[in-house]
Every structure is written in structure tokens, then in C-alpha cells.
Design a protein around this motif. Structure first.
Motif, PDB file in Angstrom:
ATOM      1  N   HIS A  48       0.845  -1.189   0.000  1.00 20.44           N
ATOM      2  CA  HIS A  48       0.000   0.000   0.000  1.00 20.44           C
ATOM      3  C   HIS A  48       0.884   1.245   0.000  1.00 20.44           C
ATOM      4  N   PRO A  49       0.394   2.331  -0.616  1.00 17.46           N
ATOM      5  CA  PRO A  49       1.194   3.556  -0.618  1.00 17.46           C
ATOM      6  C   PRO A  49       1.457   4.048   0.807  1.00 17.46           C
ATOM      7  N   ASN A  50       2.686   4.479   1.041  1.00 20.29           N
ATOM      8  CA  ASN A  50       3.042   5.071   2.323  1.00 20.29           C
ATOM      9  C   ASN A  50       2.841   6.587   2.217  1.00 20.29           C
ATOM     10  N   GLN A  51       3.344   7.351   3.173  1.00 22.87           N
ATOM     11  CA  GLN A  51       3.152   8.795   3.164  1.00 22.87           C
ATOM     12  C   GLN A  51       3.718   9.436   1.891  1.00 22.87           C
ATOM     13  N   LYS A  52       4.920   9.025   1.492  1.00 21.34           N
ATOM     14  CA  LYS A  52       5.516   9.565   0.262  1.00 21.34           C
ATOM     15  C   LYS A  52       4.699   9.176  -0.968  1.00 21.34           C
ATOM     16  N   GLY A  53       4.183   7.952  -0.964  1.00 21.33           N
ATOM     17  CA  GLY A  53       3.370   7.482  -2.084  1.00 21.33           C
ATOM     18  C   GLY A  53       2.082   8.269  -2.217  1.00 21.33           C
ATOM     19  N   HIS A  54       1.420   8.506  -1.089  1.00 21.92           N
ATOM     20  CA  HIS A  54       0.194   9.305  -1.117  1.00 21.92           C
ATOM     21  C   HIS A  54       0.489  10.742  -1.536  1.00 21.92           C
ATOM     22  N   GLN A  55       1.617  11.267  -1.123  1.00 24.14           N
ATOM     23  CA  GLN A  55       2.006  12.619  -1.529  1.00 24.14           C
ATOM     24  C   GLN A  55       2.207  12.681  -3.038  1.00 24.14           C
ATOM     25  N   LYS A  56       2.867  11.675  -3.596  1.00 19.07           N
ATOM     26  CA  LYS A  56       3.113  11.644  -5.045  1.00 19.07           C
ATOM     27  C   LYS A  56       1.795  11.531  -5.806  1.00 19.07           C
ATOM     28  N   ILE A  57       0.887  10.695  -5.348  1.00 18.69           N
ATOM     29  CA  ILE A  57      -0.424  10.565  -5.990  1.00 18.69           C
ATOM     30  C   ILE A  57      -1.154  11.911  -5.942  1.00 18.69           C
ATOM     31  N   ALA A  58      -1.126  12.567  -4.795  1.00 11.87           N
ATOM     32  CA  ALA A  58      -1.782  13.875  -4.647  1.00 11.87           C
ATOM     33  C   ALA A  58      -1.178  14.890  -5.618  1.00 11.87           C
ATOM     34  N   GLU A  59       0.133  14.891  -5.769  1.00  8.91           N
ATOM     35  CA  GLU A  59       0.786  15.804  -6.702  1.00  8.91           C
ATOM     36  C   GLU A  59       0.364  15.521  -8.141  1.00  8.91           C
ATOM     37  N   ASP A  60       0.303  14.233  -8.493  1.00  2.28           N
ATOM     38  CA  ASP A  60      -0.132  13.848  -9.840  1.00  2.28           C
ATOM     39  C   ASP A  60      -1.547  14.351 -10.117  1.00  2.28           C
ATOM     40  N   VAL A  61      -2.452  14.132  -9.165  1.00  2.00           N
ATOM     41  CA  VAL A  61      -3.845  14.541  -9.345  1.00  2.00           C
ATOM     42  C   VAL A  61      -3.953  16.058  -9.410  1.00  2.00           C
ATOM     43  N   PHE A  62      -3.244  16.751  -8.537  1.00  2.00           N
ATOM     44  CA  PHE A  62      -3.278  18.217  -8.543  1.00  2.00           C
ATOM     45  C   PHE A  62      -2.802  18.758  -9.890  1.00  2.00           C
ATOM     46  N   GLU A  63      -1.708  18.223 -10.382  1.00  2.00           N
ATOM     47  CA  GLU A  63      -1.179  18.660 -11.679  1.00  2.00           C
ATOM     48  C   GLU A  63      -2.207  18.427 -12.790  1.00  2.00           C
ATOM     49  N   TYR A  64      -2.874  17.287 -12.753  1.00  2.00           N
ATOM     50  CA  TYR A  64      -3.901  16.968 -13.744  1.00  2.00           C
ATOM     51  C   TYR A  64      -5.049  17.979 -13.672  1.00  2.00           C
ATOM     52  N   LEU A  65      -5.501  18.286 -12.473  1.00  2.00           N
ATOM     53  CA  LEU A  65      -6.607  19.231 -12.285  1.00  2.00           C
ATOM     54  C   LEU A  65      -6.264  20.611 -12.829  1.00  2.00           C
ATOM     55  N   ILE A  66      -5.063  21.067 -12.550  1.00  2.00           N
ATOM     56  CA  ILE A  66      -4.634  22.385 -13.002  1.00  2.00           C
ATOM     57  C   ILE A  66      -4.419  22.392 -14.519  1.00  2.00           C
ATOM     58  N   LYS A  67      -3.698  21.415 -15.020  1.00  2.00           N
ATOM     59  CA  LYS A  67      -3.374  21.341 -16.450  1.00  2.00           C
ATOM     60  C   LYS A  67      -4.629  21.298 -17.307  1.00  2.00           C
ATOM     61  N   ASN A  68      -5.645  20.584 -16.846  1.00  2.00           N
ATOM     62  CA  ASN A  68      -6.869  20.428 -17.610  1.00  2.00           C
ATOM     63  C   ASN A  68      -7.953  21.444 -17.231  1.00  2.00           C
ATOM     64  N   LYS A  69      -7.563  22.401 -16.395  1.00  2.00           N
ATOM     65  CA  LYS A  69      -8.454  23.484 -15.984  1.00  2.00           C
ATOM     66  C   LYS A  69      -9.772  22.976 -15.406  1.00  2.00           C
ATOM     67  N   ILE A  70      -9.672  21.911 -14.650  1.00  2.00           N
ATOM     68  CA  ILE A  70     -10.841  21.363 -13.964  1.00  2.00           C
ATOM     69  C   ILE A  70     -11.132  22.195 -12.720  1.00  2.00           C
ATOM     70  N   ILE A  71     -10.064  22.702 -12.109  1.00  2.00           N
ATOM     71  CA  ILE A  71     -10.221  23.668 -11.018  1.00  2.00           C
ATOM     72  C   ILE A  71      -9.423  24.909 -11.383  1.00  2.00           C
ATOM     73  N   PRO A  72      -9.982  26.073 -11.136  1.00  2.00           N
ATOM     74  CA  PRO A  72      -9.239  27.286 -11.459  1.00  2.00           C
ATOM     75  C   PRO A  72      -8.120  27.528 -10.453  1.00  2.00           C
ATOM     76  N   CYS A  73      -7.075  28.091 -10.930  1.00  2.00           N
ATOM     77  CA  CYS A  73      -5.947  28.410 -10.058  1.00  2.00           C
ATOM     78  C   CYS A  73      -5.386  29.752 -10.505  1.00  2.00           C
ATOM     79  N   ASN A  74      -5.816  30.815  -9.821  1.00  2.00           N
ATOM     80  CA  ASN A  74      -5.322  32.127 -10.182  1.00  2.00           C
ATOM     81  C   ASN A  74      -4.800  32.856  -8.979  1.00  2.00           C
TER      82      ASN A  74
END
Length: 74
Positions: A48-74
Motif C-alpha cells: 500500500h502507498p506510504n506517506q511519500k506514495g500518497h504525496q506523489k499521488i496527490a501531486e499527480d492529481v493536482f497537476e492533472y486538475l490544473i493542467k486540464n483546468k478542472i479547477i481554477p488556479c489564479n
């Protein structure tokens, strides 16, 4: 957001795509870093993902959300 690892079998990814197509504002993100392949990202006892693994998953998802403009970031 339905998410999976980039190396997930095509037939399983297709299940996610099919499910997403049935719902408005539902997205498939299939480029999550596979934490099973990187020892520093999972517990060696149960994979199972440990703390670093969950952090990496969160970073991947955040990048996806921003890149695809699913959530605004201004």
C-alpha cells in the motif's frame, strides 16, 4: 475523477472510460505514478502507498486538475 496507474491493463481502463461517459463532469486520469513500482512510495510489507506514495499521488492529481483546468488556479 476516476484514476488509475498508467500501466493498468487496457480492458480495465476501458471500464473507467465507460463509467465516466455515463456521468457529467466525470474524468478519467490514467497517469497516476505506480507506487507499487517504486520502493520509496509503498510499504514493503503490504504494497500500500506510504506517506511519500500518497504525496506523489496527490501531486499527480493536482497537476492533472490544473493542467486540464478542472479547477481554477489564479
Amino acid at each position: 475523477i476516476l484514476m488509475t496507474f498508467s500501466d493498468t491493463d487496457k480492458k480495465y481502463k476501458q471500464l473507467l472510460v465507460d463509467a465516466a461517459q455515463k456521468r457529467k463532469k466525470t474524468y478519467v486520469f490514467d497517469q497516476v505514478t505506480n507506487t507499487y513500482e517504486i520502493n520509496q512510495y509503498h510499504f514493503l510489507t503490504d504494497w500500500h502507498p506510504n506517506q511519500k506514495g500518497h504525496q506523489k499521488i496527490a501531486e499527480d492529481v493536482f497537476e492533472y486538475l490544473i493542467k486540464n483546468k478542472i479547477i481554477p488556479c489564479n
